[in-house]
Design a protein around this motif. Structure first.
Motif, PDB file in Angstrom:
ATOM      1  N   ARG A  28       1.988   1.563  -3.605  1.00 59.17           N
ATOM      2  CA  ARG A  28       0.888   1.989  -4.485  1.00 59.17           C
ATOM      3  C   ARG A  28       0.537   3.454  -4.245  1.00 59.17           C
ATOM      4  O   ARG A  28       0.219   4.186  -5.188  1.00 59.17           O
ATOM      5  N   SER A  29       0.581   3.883  -3.005  1.00 52.97           N
ATOM      6  CA  SER A  29       0.318   5.292  -2.698  1.00 52.97           C
ATOM      7  C   SER A  29       1.351   6.185  -3.366  1.00 52.97           C
ATOM      8  O   SER A  29       1.020   7.249  -3.913  1.00 52.97           O
ATOM      9  N   TRP A  30       2.605   5.768  -3.338  1.00 50.21           N
ATOM     10  CA  TRP A  30       3.665   6.520  -4.017  1.00 50.21           C
ATOM     11  C   TRP A  30       3.396   6.576  -5.516  1.00 50.21           C
ATOM     12  O   TRP A  30       3.550   7.617  -6.153  1.00 50.21           O
ATOM     13  N   GLU A  31       2.974   5.462  -6.093  1.00 52.77           N
ATOM     14  CA  GLU A  31       2.719   5.406  -7.537  1.00 52.77           C
ATOM     15  C   GLU A  31       1.531   6.271  -7.946  1.00 52.77           C
ATOM     16  O   GLU A  31       1.492   6.771  -9.083  1.00 52.77           O
ATOM     17  N   GLU A  32       0.583   6.460  -7.062  1.00 57.68           N
ATOM     18  CA  GLU A  32      -0.533   7.352  -7.371  1.00 57.68           C
ATOM     19  C   GLU A  32      -0.056   8.782  -7.605  1.00 57.68           C
ATOM     20  O   GLU A  32      -0.655   9.533  -8.386  1.00 57.68           O
ATOM     21  N   ARG A  33       1.039   9.156  -6.947  1.00 53.74           N
ATOM     22  CA  ARG A  33       1.579  10.513  -7.094  1.00 53.74           C
ATOM     23  C   ARG A  33       2.639  10.611  -8.197  1.00 53.74           C
ATOM     24  O   ARG A  33       2.739  11.643  -8.861  1.00 53.74           O
ATOM     25  N   HIS A  34       3.409   9.537  -8.388  1.00 59.15           N
ATOM     26  CA  HIS A  34       4.585   9.631  -9.248  1.00 59.15           C
ATOM     27  C   HIS A  34       4.548   8.721 -10.467  1.00 59.15           C
ATOM     28  O   HIS A  34       5.444   8.802 -11.317  1.00 59.15           O
ATOM     29  N   GLY A  35       3.540   7.869 -10.581  1.00 62.25           N
ATOM     30  CA  GLY A  35       3.472   6.938 -11.697  1.00 62.25           C
ATOM     31  C   GLY A  35       4.098   5.596 -11.358  1.00 62.25           C
ATOM     32  O   GLY A  35       4.785   5.437 -10.341  1.00 62.25           O
ATOM     33  N   ARG A  36       3.868   4.635 -12.231  1.00 59.41           N
ATOM     34  CA  ARG A  36       4.359   3.275 -11.999  1.00 59.41           C
ATOM     35  C   ARG A  36       5.880   3.253 -11.964  1.00 59.41           C
ATOM     36  O   ARG A  36       6.544   3.919 -12.749  1.00 59.41           O
ATOM     37  N   ASP A  55       0.833  -1.209   0.000  1.00 53.86           N
ATOM     38  CA  ASP A  55       0.000   0.000   0.000  1.00 53.86           C
ATOM     39  C   ASP A  55       0.865   1.257   0.000  1.00 53.86           C
ATOM     40  O   ASP A  55       0.528   2.260  -0.643  1.00 53.86           O
TER      41      ASP A  55
END
Length: 240
Positions: free
Chosen positions: A107-115, A104
């Protein structure tokens, strides 16, 4: 755009190798620097270095925990030059020294910065780099157990299975290693080092590394059949 502005920038992600300030993992060989020649006496200055391959800022090769996997001299340069992402988990780790970074969190980081790009170096910034050179770094309890945050095992398995660290990527951290300190079975390390992945440990200066867009480049000595290497690890930043 001028040439100067197009140039990539280098930062150091390594602590100074100094016996007076270097925190050594419990049970590892002591770190010593002995002067064996001086300009005044011998015409040149030279010191004898005694340390483990994983003393101070370093990278570890797959064979460090898995017999039959690649050792330091069996890696190719591509294993030591990788896209890097930095995931800031300092707040959680400040509240819980045994914190395990979750999927999680990723995934939270990816919501801001992309995959996260495939075959990346996924670095967690726990805040332990600020403790370097003090007893708070090892954070030993009364029984001599290390208390440091790390990756949850299922998080690393997910990063590997989804290609985010893939075959030649890896994990990085500002602590002794990717495992939580209380896990003396090193389950996360064993998983990280499978199939040519590498581990960057005891990183410094992570405030200067952007969350995404950078690369890491690992130096160090390639010892024959080495388990890894104490290293100057560079962050290569994109042009401004």
């Amino acid at each position: 755009m001028g040439i100067e502005r197009q140039r990539q920038r280098l930062i150091s992600l390594s602590h100074l190798n100094d016996p007076a300030t270097t925190s050594v993992f419990p049970g590892d060989p002591p770190f010593e620097l002995e002067t064996v020649a001086t300009v005044e006496k011998d015409g040149y200055y030279l010191r004898f270095v005694r340390e483990g391959e994983h003393t101070g800022t370093h990278w570890g090769a797959p064979g460090h925990f898995n017999a039959g996997e690649a050792l330091a001299d069996e890696l190719d340069l591509g294993n030591l030059f990788l896209p890097a992402v930095r995931i800031d988990v300092r707040e959680r780790c400040a509240r819980d020294a045994d914190y395990q970074v979750t999927t999680d969190d990723i995934r939270s980081w990816e919501e801001r910065h992309g995959r996260i790009p495939d075959e990346s170096m996924v670095i967690i910034w726990t805040g332990w780099d600020a403790r370097w050179g003090t007893a708070a770094y090892a954070n030993l309890d009364a029984d001599g157990v290390v208390h440091q945050p790390g990756f949850a095992l299922e998080t690393v398995r997910w990063l590997a299975d989804t290609g985010r660290i893939g075959h030649r990527g890896g994990t990085g951290t500002d602590t002794f290693g990717p495992d939580v300190g209380i896990d003396r079975g090193y389950a996360v390390s064993r998983l990280v080092y499978q199939r040519h992945r590498v581990s960057l440990e005891i990183l410094a200066n992570l405030a200067a590394l952007p969350p995404t867009g950078a690369h890491i480049l690992c130096g160090g000595t390639l010892n024959r059949a080495g388990s890894g290497s104490t290293a100057l690890i560079y962050g290569i930043l994109p042009p401004r």
